[in-house]
Structures are given as C-alpha cells and as structure tokens.
Design a protein around this motif. Structure first.
Motif, mmCIF file in Angstrom:
data_model
loop_
_atom_site.group_PDB
_atom_site.id
_atom_site.type_symbol
_atom_site.label_atom_id
_atom_site.label_comp_id
_atom_site.label_asym_id
_atom_site.label_seq_id
_atom_site.Cartn_x
_atom_site.Cartn_y
_atom_site.Cartn_z
ATOM 1 N N THR A 66 -8.054 3.014 3.446
ATOM 2 C CA THR A 66 -6.786 3.459 4.037
ATOM 3 C C THR A 66 -6.005 4.354 3.079
ATOM 4 N N ILE A 67 -6.063 4.037 1.787
ATOM 5 C CA ILE A 67 -5.365 4.842 0.785
ATOM 6 C C ILE A 67 -6.098 6.157 0.563
ATOM 7 N N SER A 68 -7.426 6.104 0.503
ATOM 8 C CA SER A 68 -8.211 7.324 0.300
ATOM 9 C C SER A 68 -8.013 8.315 1.435
ATOM 10 N N ARG A 69 -7.915 7.790 2.652
ATOM 11 C CA ARG A 69 -7.725 8.689 3.794
ATOM 12 C C ARG A 69 -6.347 9.346 3.757
ATOM 13 N N ARG A 70 -5.377 8.634 3.240
ATOM 14 C CA ARG A 70 -3.996 9.133 3.269
ATOM 15 C C ARG A 70 -3.719 10.140 2.165
ATOM 16 N N SER A 126 0.817 -1.211 0.000
ATOM 17 C CA SER A 126 0.000 0.000 0.000
ATOM 18 C C SER A 126 0.852 1.262 0.000
ATOM 19 N N ASP A 127 2.157 1.116 -0.238
ATOM 20 C CA ASP A 127 3.047 2.279 -0.261
ATOM 21 C C ASP A 127 2.592 3.266 -1.336
ATOM 22 N N ASP A 128 2.790 4.558 -1.062
ATOM 23 C CA ASP A 128 2.402 5.586 -2.024
ATOM 24 C C ASP A 128 3.028 5.345 -3.395
ATOM 25 N N ALA A 129 4.292 4.910 -3.410
ATOM 26 C CA ALA A 129 4.994 4.734 -4.681
ATOM 27 C C ALA A 129 4.293 3.706 -5.563
ATOM 28 N N LEU A 169 -6.607 -1.486 -4.431
ATOM 29 C CA LEU A 169 -7.071 -2.037 -3.172
ATOM 30 C C LEU A 169 -5.957 -2.814 -2.498
ATOM 31 N N VAL A 170 -5.915 -2.757 -1.169
ATOM 32 C CA VAL A 170 -4.997 -3.611 -0.429
ATOM 33 C C VAL A 170 -5.706 -4.925 -0.148
ATOM 34 N N LYS A 171 -4.936 -5.985 0.044
ATOM 35 C CA LYS A 171 -5.528 -7.321 0.157
ATOM 36 C C LYS A 171 -6.308 -7.540 1.448
ATOM 37 N N GLN A 172 -6.188 -6.624 2.391
ATOM 38 C CA GLN A 172 -6.991 -6.732 3.610
ATOM 39 C C GLN A 172 -8.421 -6.249 3.392
ATOM 40 N N THR A 173 -8.707 -5.776 2.174
ATOM 41 C CA THR A 173 -10.028 -5.248 1.849
ATOM 42 C C THR A 173 -11.090 -6.333 1.955
ATOM 43 N N SER A 174 -12.279 -5.959 2.399
ATOM 44 C CA SER A 174 -13.371 -6.927 2.508
ATOM 45 C C SER A 174 -13.926 -7.264 1.130
ATOM 46 N N ALA A 175 -14.595 -8.407 1.049
ATOM 47 C CA ALA A 175 -15.184 -8.848 -0.222
ATOM 48 C C ALA A 175 -16.221 -7.852 -0.728
#
Length: 234
Positions: free
Chosen positions: A132-136, A89-92, A106-112
C-alpha cells in the motif's frame, strides 16, 4: 537464502501481538528471534547486548517510542537494519522513519509472508515497504521527503529532550521523569524549559499536543492521562 540465520529483535508493546509475530516468524526458514522488547528503551539496551541483524520496531510505545529508539540504535549501531512495523501508514510517519535511517516500513495488516520477505530484503541492504505504501509513493520520493522531514521538528530537539518530551506527554511528573531517566529533577526542568524555548510552547498541554502532532505519542494515550502534578501553571 543466507546460510547463516538472520537474527531478529522484536519490539512491540502489546504482548499478544509480539507473541503472534514470534510464532509466525518461527515458521520462516533462516530467521532467528534472539530477543523481544516491549518499549523503545528495552530495544536500545537489547540491541547493544544482542547485536541483532534486524530490529522489527513498533512506533507507538511507552517510555521511549519507536522513532526515537530507531535514532538511538542507528547512532550506536549503524549496521543494524531497522524495519518499522506500525499501525500508522501516514506519509509523515514513513518519511520520518526514513529520515532516521530505517530500512523499511510495514503496516500491521501485512501478511506473515511479506514480513519474512521484508526482513530478508533489508538484511541484504535493500529497502522494503508494504504494497500500500509502495503504490502510494515511490522510493525516491520517500527518500527526498524523508531528508526534508529530518530537518524539521522534532530533529532539532536533542535525544534526551525527546525522551523527556515523551514522558511529559505521557503524564509523568518531573520527579517520575527524573527517576525513569536517572537524572536530577533540576535537569528535567532544564530540559523542559529548553524544549519550550525551542518550540515556542509555554505549557505542558502545548508540549503534549506537539508530541501527538509529531507522532511521539498517540492521542489515545494522551486522553487517558492527567496533567502532571508539578506541571507549570500559566
């Protein structure tokens, strides 16, 4: 909800994860899994054959990574939507995916449930990111940084050089790389030298470090391989 099912290609090198994704998405109304791939090269071939509306793409995969597969797919099929699903999920990584034309990340911890929503949103032409990415990072910032990232390495390497770089970094000898890419050993050597010149890198270890730094392979992959038998000695 679209009247026609959204066709999806799943691209993930871990069979158990791929099977889990398939089982989860089968519960989603209006989404149809039309194919599965375990590496980027298969993803490119199956996209050409099946023409899925959305490709759910892993990043770290053997033979051809998800970023380069995204580049190749969108170059040939620009209307296809690519949704990156990665442990990173790194910005790069996010910026590079956007620079290549991915529609979401999406990160793999995302719900179905969120995965199904993301597929529908990107199919409709919108962007979608894990919470998590949208918030950051806001979307405009990601887009601008993604464009800037696209002007850096490894974009100045040709697509074929990127493929050769990954195979070299995975520990493939020139002969093995030539067989994988259906090119001559001499051509592999030319690509290797061209990359070294462009990147100002002078040995295989340096190329491998570069591949790790730009996300072409993971450090855990590099740690399990031995230097190619035919790598240049410096």
């Amino acid at each position: 909800m679209p009247l026609k099912a959204i066709t999806v290609l799943l691209v993930e090198d871990h069979t158990i994860v791929r099977e889990g994704l398939r089982a989860l998405l089968k519960l989603e109304t209006g989404i149809q899994i039309v194919g599965e791939a375990e590496n980027g090269r298969q993803a490119v071939a199956l996209t050409r054959k099946l023409r899925p509306a959305v490709v759910v793409m892993d990043v770290a995969m053997p033979l051809l990574n998800g970023m380069e597969a995204t580049r190749q797919i969108l170059a040939a099929h620009p209307k296809t939507k690519i949704l990156i699903l990665s442990a990173h999920s790194d910005d790069a990584y996010v910026e590079r995916a956007l620079a290549l034309g991915a529609s979401g990340y999406l990160v793999k911890q995302t719900s179905a449930h969120i995965l199904g929503e993301a597929i529908r949103k990107v199919w409709l032409g919108m962007r979608f990111f894990s919470p998590t990415i949208s918030r950051r990072l806001d979307h405009e910032q990601l887009q601008e940084r993604g464009k800037a990232e696209g002007k850096k390495d490894p974009a100045r390497l040709t697509p074929r050089e990127m493929e050769v770089l990954q195979l070299i970094a995975e520990g493939k000898a020139n002969k093995q790389t030539a067989v994988e890419l259906h090119i001559s050993i001499k051509t592999v050597e030319k690509h290797r030298q061209s990359m070294m010149n462009k990147l100002d890198i002078h040995d295989t270890a340096g190329l491998t470090r570069h591949a790790i730094a730009v996300g072409i392979i993971e450090s855990s992959v590099q740690g399990t391989i031995a230097p190619p038998a035919d790598s240049p000695r410096r």
